[in-house]
Design an enzyme around this catalytic site. Structure first.
Site, PDB file in Angstrom:
ATOM      1  N   LYS A  50       3.445  -4.449 -11.533  1.00  0.00           N
ATOM      2  CA  LYS A  50       4.883  -4.677 -11.760  1.00  0.00           C
ATOM      3  C   LYS A  50       5.086  -5.477 -13.046  1.00  0.00           C
ATOM      4  O   LYS A  50       5.998  -5.199 -13.825  1.00  0.00           O
ATOM      5  CB  LYS A  50       5.490  -5.401 -10.548  1.00  0.00           C
ATOM      6  CG  LYS A  50       5.661  -4.458  -9.362  1.00  0.00           C
ATOM      7  CD  LYS A  50       5.910  -5.155  -8.044  1.00  0.00           C
ATOM      8  CE  LYS A  50       5.852  -4.104  -6.925  1.00  0.00           C
ATOM      9  NZ  LYS A  50       5.842  -4.675  -5.584  1.00  0.00           N
ATOM     10  N   GLN A  94       6.826 -10.023  -2.484  1.00  0.00           N
ATOM     11  CA  GLN A  94       5.801  -9.029  -2.155  1.00  0.00           C
ATOM     12  C   GLN A  94       5.442  -9.121  -0.669  1.00  0.00           C
ATOM     13  O   GLN A  94       5.080 -10.186  -0.176  1.00  0.00           O
ATOM     14  CB  GLN A  94       4.561  -9.276  -3.032  1.00  0.00           C
ATOM     15  CG  GLN A  94       3.479  -8.243  -2.881  1.00  0.00           C
ATOM     16  CD  GLN A  94       3.907  -6.849  -3.350  1.00  0.00           C
ATOM     17  OE1 GLN A  94       4.487  -6.677  -4.410  1.00  0.00           O
ATOM     18  NE2 GLN A  94       3.613  -5.836  -2.547  1.00  0.00           N
ATOM     19  N   ASP A 117      14.637  -4.533  -4.164  1.00  0.00           N
ATOM     20  CA  ASP A 117      13.877  -3.708  -3.220  1.00  0.00           C
ATOM     21  C   ASP A 117      14.820  -2.961  -2.265  1.00  0.00           C
ATOM     22  O   ASP A 117      14.408  -2.043  -1.565  1.00  0.00           O
ATOM     23  CB  ASP A 117      12.960  -4.611  -2.371  1.00  0.00           C
ATOM     24  CG  ASP A 117      11.503  -4.514  -2.789  1.00  0.00           C
ATOM     25  OD1 ASP A 117      11.149  -3.513  -3.430  1.00  0.00           O
ATOM     26  OD2 ASP A 117      10.735  -5.432  -2.460  1.00  0.00           O
TER      27      ASP A 117
END
Ligand code: NAD
Length: 280
Positions: A50, A94, A117
């Site tokens: 990322k 995460q 997300d």
């Protein structure tokens, strides 16, 4: 006849290039904060990827690597700080988090405007009614891959194997918004091969290596393999038995190099969207 390979690497590179070009052209300042707790090696790889994608796109990345013993209070405090930091347009925590941390609580603490997300309840609800700013990255990436085949989703039989909140359910919803006729299968589904054989578009998001075999696939179908399974030899393997299914499907994604790179590209796109919304 062998299936056409859907090249996620090339398609994701094009998406990232669009993001980069827009950021450069409009001189947009975009920042993504990635929070990782503990030292899970797979999570570490994702976070590094990322970061690399951010560099490529001209997005500023802020990494917060916290020790595994971080308390929930400390993590929530960090999320609060990032929520009110103007340089941070997107926040990604995460997953999975260590067991003592409540993932749901942490996700709900992220500002829905920075939830790149799209896991926050508010964004999930917006996806349900088709009025959204962010799409969850993996299903959104799958949609791009399907579109790249030129196969029109409207009216097609679409079968999604897996009903997780992260992949299966939002995937089904996006296919439905694109006018597919959608069936969601799961571990309690009766006669799964029979249901799968109806699919013009088959999405496997199970998390079991080589789960989808050629007898479960309609000739010519579009097969999207979301699965990422690490084998004993260290190699990655999808949910689809690639060698035999690729002889029968019309289009198929490889693992690696299919859905995985798309997830990151869509994260970059969501971060850009977040920056534009917050600038207004
Ligand atoms: P999950 O474990 O939350 O969900 C798996 C789903 O599979 C469940 O809904 C379950 O009902 C279904 N299932 C299990 N056994 C089944 C069976 N025998 N028959 C039918 N259905 C069955 O997993 P997830 O988070 O949705 O992830 C699925 C896979 O996708 C994993 O391999 C994961 O690593 C991968 N993944 C990849 C990306 C990516 O970027 N490529 C992103 C997220 C997840």
């Amino acid at each position: 006849m062998a299936a056409k390979i859907i090249d996620g690497k090339t398609i994701s590179a094009a998406v990232k290039e669009q993001v980069r070009a827009e950021i450069e052209r409009d001189r947009i300042k975009a920042g993504l904060a990635v929070v990782i707790v503990g030292d899970d090696p797979a999570s570490r790889v994702y976070v590094n990827n990322k970061k690399k994608a951010c560099e490529l796109c001209g997005i500023q990345s802020f990494e917060y690597a916290l020790p595994a013993e971080t308390s929930e209070e400390q993590l929530l405090e960090l999320v609060d700080t990032l929520n009110s930091d103007d340089k941070v347009n997107g926040i990604l925590v995460q997953l999975p988090l260590p067991k003592h941390l409540d993932e749901k609580k942490v996700i709900e603490r992220i500002s829905p405007l920075k939830d790149v997300d799209a896991f926050h309840e508010m964004n999930v609800g917006k996806i349900m009614i088709g009025n959204y700013a962010f799409l969850p990255c993996t299903p959104a990436g799958c949609m791009e891959l399907i579109r790249s085949t030129g196969v029109d989703i409207a009216g097609k039989e679409c079968v999604v194997i897996g009903r997780s909140n992260i992949v299966g359910k939002p995937m089904a919803m996006l296919l439905l918004h694109a006018n597919g006729t959608v069936t969601v299968c799961h571990s309690k589904t009766h006669d799964l091969p029979e249901v799968c054989r109806r699919a013009d578009i088959l999405i496997a998001a199970v998390g079991k290596p080589n789960f989808v075999t050629a007898d479960m696939v309609k000739p010519g179908a579009v097969v999207i393999d979301v699965g990422i399974n690490r084998m004993e030899n260290g190699k990655l393997c999808g949910d689809v038995k690639f060698d035999e299914v690729s002889e029968k499907a019309g289009f198929i994604t490889p693992v690696p190099g299919g859905v995985g790179p798309m997830t990151i590209a869509m994260l970059m796109r969501n971060t850009l969207t977040a920056a534009k919304i917050q600038a207004k």
